[in-house]
Design an enzyme around this catalytic site. Structure first.
Site, PDB file in Angstrom:
ATOM      1  N   GLU A   1      24.725 -28.657  64.058  1.00  0.00           N
ATOM      2  CA  GLU A   1      23.501 -28.270  64.767  1.00  0.00           C
ATOM      3  C   GLU A   1      22.288 -28.335  63.849  1.00  0.00           C
ATOM      4  O   GLU A   1      21.242 -28.899  64.200  1.00  0.00           O
ATOM      5  CB  GLU A   1      23.615 -26.825  65.296  1.00  0.00           C
ATOM      6  CG  GLU A   1      24.625 -26.615  66.403  1.00  0.00           C
ATOM      7  CD  GLU A   1      25.994 -26.217  65.893  1.00  0.00           C
ATOM      8  OE1 GLU A   1      26.364 -26.608  64.763  1.00  0.00           O
ATOM      9  OE2 GLU A   1      26.713 -25.523  66.639  1.00  0.00           O
TER      10      GLU A   1
ATOM     11  N   HIS B   1      17.475  -0.028  83.616  1.00  0.00           N
ATOM     12  CA  HIS B   1      17.284  -0.636  84.932  1.00  0.00           C
ATOM     13  C   HIS B   1      18.152  -1.878  85.100  1.00  0.00           C
ATOM     14  O   HIS B   1      17.919  -2.679  86.002  1.00  0.00           O
ATOM     15  CB  HIS B   1      15.806  -0.989  85.129  1.00  0.00           C
ATOM     16  CG  HIS B   1      14.922   0.220  85.038  1.00  0.00           C
ATOM     17  ND1 HIS B   1      14.589   0.972  86.145  1.00  0.00           N
ATOM     18  CD2 HIS B   1      14.354   0.829  83.965  1.00  0.00           C
ATOM     19  CE1 HIS B   1      13.819   1.980  85.752  1.00  0.00           C
ATOM     20  NE2 HIS B   1      13.669   1.924  84.438  1.00  0.00           N
TER      21      HIS B   1
ATOM     22  N   GLU C   1      32.243 -11.778  64.389  1.00  0.00           N
ATOM     23  CA  GLU C   1      32.757 -12.861  63.539  1.00  0.00           C
ATOM     24  C   GLU C   1      33.563 -12.253  62.375  1.00  0.00           C
ATOM     25  O   GLU C   1      34.464 -12.890  61.842  1.00  0.00           O
ATOM     26  CB  GLU C   1      31.599 -13.732  63.012  1.00  0.00           C
ATOM     27  CG  GLU C   1      32.052 -15.086  62.500  1.00  0.00           C
ATOM     28  CD  GLU C   1      30.923 -16.075  62.266  1.00  0.00           C
ATOM     29  OE1 GLU C   1      30.574 -16.841  63.185  1.00  0.00           O
ATOM     30  OE2 GLU C   1      30.374 -16.089  61.142  1.00  0.00           O
TER      31      GLU C   1
ATOM     32  N   LYS D   1      23.995 -22.761  54.517  1.00  0.00           N
ATOM     33  CA  LYS D   1      24.801 -22.496  53.324  1.00  0.00           C
ATOM     34  C   LYS D   1      25.637 -23.734  52.967  1.00  0.00           C
ATOM     35  O   LYS D   1      25.677 -24.162  51.839  1.00  0.00           O
ATOM     36  CB  LYS D   1      25.692 -21.276  53.581  1.00  0.00           C
ATOM     37  CG  LYS D   1      26.460 -20.823  52.391  1.00  0.00           C
ATOM     38  CD  LYS D   1      27.222 -19.543  52.691  1.00  0.00           C
ATOM     39  CE  LYS D   1      28.267 -19.328  51.614  1.00  0.00           C
ATOM     40  NZ  LYS D   1      29.155 -18.215  51.904  1.00  0.00           N
TER      41      LYS D   1
ATOM     42  N   LYS E   1      34.631 -26.667  66.528  1.00  0.00           N
ATOM     43  CA  LYS E   1      33.787 -27.630  65.808  1.00  0.00           C
ATOM     44  C   LYS E   1      34.519 -28.974  65.684  1.00  0.00           C
ATOM     45  O   LYS E   1      33.951 -30.036  65.923  1.00  0.00           O
ATOM     46  CB  LYS E   1      33.480 -27.120  64.392  1.00  0.00           C
ATOM     47  CG  LYS E   1      32.475 -25.987  64.308  1.00  0.00           C
ATOM     48  CD  LYS E   1      32.178 -25.698  62.835  1.00  0.00           C
ATOM     49  CE  LYS E   1      31.466 -24.371  62.643  1.00  0.00           C
ATOM     50  NZ  LYS E   1      31.371 -23.975  61.237  1.00  0.00           N
TER      51      LYS E   1
ATOM     52  N   GLY F   1      27.551 -16.037  55.252  1.00  0.00           N
ATOM     53  CA  GLY F   1      26.381 -16.445  56.038  1.00  0.00           C
ATOM     54  C   GLY F   1      25.804 -15.293  56.856  1.00  0.00           C
ATOM     55  O   GLY F   1      24.591 -15.073  56.880  1.00  0.00           O
ATOM     56  N   ARG F   2      26.681 -14.525  57.506  1.00  0.00           N
ATOM     57  CA  ARG F   2      26.184 -13.474  58.405  1.00  0.00           C
ATOM     58  C   ARG F   2      25.654 -12.255  57.668  1.00  0.00           C
ATOM     59  O   ARG F   2      25.163 -11.321  58.278  1.00  0.00           O
ATOM     60  CB  ARG F   2      27.264 -13.093  59.422  1.00  0.00           C
ATOM     61  CG  ARG F   2      28.602 -12.701  58.841  1.00  0.00           C
ATOM     62  CD  ARG F   2      29.668 -12.626  59.938  1.00  0.00           C
ATOM     63  NE  ARG F   2      31.004 -12.403  59.415  1.00  0.00           N
ATOM     64  CZ  ARG F   2      31.831 -13.359  59.009  1.00  0.00           C
ATOM     65  NH1 ARG F   2      31.426 -14.626  59.034  1.00  0.00           N
ATOM     66  NH2 ARG F   2      33.036 -13.075  58.571  1.00  0.00           N
TER      67      ARG F   2
HETATM   68  O1  F6P Z   1      29.583 -20.068  63.045  1.00  0.00           O
HETATM   69  C1  F6P Z   1      30.230 -20.328  61.854  1.00  0.00           C
HETATM   70  C2  F6P Z   1      29.317 -20.322  60.671  1.00  0.00           C
HETATM   71  O2  F6P Z   1      30.035 -20.797  59.583  1.00  0.00           O
HETATM   72  C3  F6P Z   1      28.731 -18.947  60.387  1.00  0.00           C
HETATM   73  O3  F6P Z   1      29.569 -18.115  59.685  1.00  0.00           O
HETATM   74  C4  F6P Z   1      27.488 -19.306  59.665  1.00  0.00           C
HETATM   75  O4  F6P Z   1      26.618 -18.232  59.643  1.00  0.00           O
HETATM   76  C5  F6P Z   1      27.006 -20.476  60.489  1.00  0.00           C
HETATM   77  O5  F6P Z   1      28.183 -21.147  60.860  1.00  0.00           O
HETATM   78  C6  F6P Z   1      26.041 -21.406  59.801  1.00  0.00           C
HETATM   79  O6  F6P Z   1      26.576 -21.986  58.652  1.00  0.00           O
HETATM   80  P1  F6P Z   1      25.683 -22.712  57.587  1.00  0.00           P
HETATM   81  O7  F6P Z   1      24.736 -21.726  57.000  1.00  0.00           O
HETATM   82  O8  F6P Z   1      26.649 -23.245  56.575  1.00  0.00           O
HETATM   83  O9  F6P Z   1      24.926 -23.816  58.269  1.00  0.00           O
END
Ligand code: F6P
Length: 544
Positions: free
Chosen positions: A213, A384, A353, A207, A512, A267-268
């Site tokens: 990452e 189990h 979150e 987003k 971060k 995002g979530r």
């Molecule tokens: O973990 C924090 C966060 O901002 C989440 O809310 C989001 O889903 C994720 O990082 C990834 O963010 P992006 O889609 O901006 O890469």
């Protein structure tokens, strides 16, 4: 309209619930005294049956929980949520993932403008793109048909699509989905090891398009791709999904290969948007639409049902009852299908979150519990693994048991065994096994009085462990959409009552920021940033 700032602890119903929570709720006795308990404490909505009768509550508690929703002004909050009011106040945003699955203009507005047409045009783009990839009309840079699709993203740009694709593997078309999320280089290397650049489509989903990452992984993947192809070929095999169009273009992805995301979808909660492109590609556009339709079914149920007959509302209230009045700290999600093995990790982000907050909507530290810890694994495997603790441990763990009437591959022998466990576990958790029963059993097994006395305490089950059974006809794209939407609304309702902002996530920022400085300390010869002595020594050891 913003959500009201109402501290729940001041509600009459809250105080009533506090005093009711001092009573004992013995499930066996509650069932014995009320032959209609199942009918009174269950909700059926088409293919969903939600039985919450095996929970630690009686009519009085239920009534006060419903009053709690009323006092929290939930009705108006739901209206604000669906209308597009900026209920994500700390980020100044609407929360409109529901608009992504509505089939008709429903007056969801952002900045006074209906979003319906915009959503439909992106949905058309998602569908035609996935149709072209599946038919082979859209080809890779060497003219070959795609065989694999890789989603590169993390958090909401990974967990939702990955959970859905995994859950619906039965319905998968020809294209095999893969997910790269962790910045751990072994994750990307392990995934690429099996892939052919000539037949792999990469979807970079972010987003913000600033997530460390995702950008690190995207760059690594592009470098790998460029070992076999040229920069001009990138446009054939790389697509991006983002709100940050200029950053995507800087990365080298052509404008026509960018799918927009929206500022007003967290995002979530974004799997229903182009962030779910991997779903549409691997399952086909028809199944993607079915998923949206199922979510809309639950949206309609949630918007229009009275609170006492409203599945997400009731689930949310039960969660609050355990969390705020009976002292539970976590809740387990136990799906009786291997296909839903990623449901708990997905719900961890969606729920934790969102509601892992300790400051209320007035900016004041709360003096009550908020978001619970969500965890779980499919049954029967979990039986189990951790069921011992639920049955005989010291913790109260209300659990959702999700089961299906039909299996997908039609192996009825297996399915009946699976479901026998599903039913038996909730019954065993509730009924337990008394001293008398254990005594009789051991006696029948021929144990001496002495042996019985020694063994008996360990074999007693207190029972009275609460469960909610969610029984669904079949795992289909439509029922899965409905299930996910059910949990999304549960999260919303809890956030409203806890008087917190559920749609921001400031708590993930500090780590971060620190990681950026720490990386500098790792890469340079000196540790220049000020750390505590533990972190400094750990860094030195790592660098040595
Ligand atoms: O973990 C924090 C966060 O901002 C989440 O809310 C989001 O889903 C994720 O990082 C990834 O963010 P992006 O889609 O901006 O890469």
């Amino acid at each position: 309209m913003s959500l009201q700032t109402l501290s729940p602890v001041n509600f009459k119903s809250w105080k009533e619930l506090e005093s009711l929570s001092k009573n004992e709720f013995k499930l066996n006795a509650l069932f014995e005294s009320n032959s209609k308990r199942f009918q009174e404490f269950s909700i059926q909505n088409k293919d969903f049956l939600v039985d919450f009768s095996k929970n630690l509550l009686n009519e009085e508690v239920f009534e006060q929980l419903i009053n709690l929703a009323g006092e929290a002004d939930l009705k108006n909050a739901i209206k604000s949520y669906f209308a597009g009011d900026k209920i994500n106040e700390t980020e100044g945003r609407s929360v409109l993932h529901t608009a992504l699955r509505t089939s008709k203009t429903n007056s969801a507005k952002v900045e006074g403008k209906e979003v319906f047409e915009d959503v439909q045009s992106v949905l058309t783009k998602i569908k035609s793109f996935s149709d072209q990839v599946n038919s082979g009309e859209r080809k890779s840079y060497t003219g070959k048909k795609f065989t694999d699709v890789v989603n590169i993203g993390i958090g909401g740009s990974d967990l939702g699509p990955q959970m859905i694709v995994d859950a619906l593997a039965y319905y998968q078309e020809d294209i095999t989905p893969h997910f790269i999320s962790n910045v751990d280089g072994d994750h990307v290397s392990e995934t690429l090891k099996h892939l052919n650049p000539e037949t792999t489509l990469f979807l970079i989903v972010s987003k913000s398009f600033t997530t460390q990452e995702t950008l690190t992984n995207a760059n690594t993947v592009r470098d790998w791709f460029l070992k076999s192809a040229t920069k001009a070929d990138v446009k054939h095999n790389f697509v991006a999904v983002s709100t940050n169009i200029s950053a995507v273009e800087d990365f080298g992805i052509a404008k026509e290969n960018i799918f927009p995301m929206y500022d007003w979808v967290g995002g979530r909660f974004s799997l229903w948007s182009a962030a779910g492109l991997s779903i549409a590609v691997s399952l086909g556009s028809k199944k993607f639409q079915d998923l949206l339709d199922g979510a809309e079914d639950m949206d309609t149920h949630f918007k229009t049902s009275e609170f006492d007959n409203n599945i997400p509302v009731v689930l949310a209230l039960l969660g609050i009852w355990y969390n705020n009045f009976l002292g539970a700290e976590s809740e387990a999600i136990i799906p009786y299908t291997q296909y839903l093995q990623k449901l708990a990790p997905y719900l961890q982000q969606a729920s934790m979150e969102s509601n892992g907050k300790s400051v209320d909507r007035a900016g004041v530290k709360v003096n009550y519990q908020t978001g619970t810890i969500v965890w779980g694994e499919p049954g029967t495997n979990s039986q189990h693994a951790f069921f011992q603790l639920i049955h005989q441990g010291t913790k109260l763990i209300p659990s959702d048991f999700i089961g299906f009437k039909n299996s997908l591959h039609g192996n009825s022998k297996h399915h009946d065994i699976l479901m026998a466990n599903y039913f038996a576990q909730t019954e065993a958790l509730m009924k337990g096994k008394s001293k008398e029963e254990v005594h009789k059993e051991l006696e029948n097994n021929g144990l001496s009085v002495e042996e019985i006395q020694k063994l008996l305490p360990f074999k007693v089950f207190d029972g009275n462990k609460p469960t909610t059974s969610i029984l669904i006809d079949e795992l289909t794209p439509r029922s899965l959409g409905k299930l996910v939407s059910m949990y999304e609304h549960k999260i919303f309702v809890q956030g409203v009552i806890w008087n917190i902002f559920s749609y921001d996530q400031w708590g993930v920022e500090l780590g971060k920021q620190l990681a950026k400085n720490t990386l500098k300390d790792i890469e340079s010869s000196q540790i220049e940033n000020q750390h505590d002595s533990s972190t400094t020594e750990l860094l030195k050891y790592y660098k040595s």
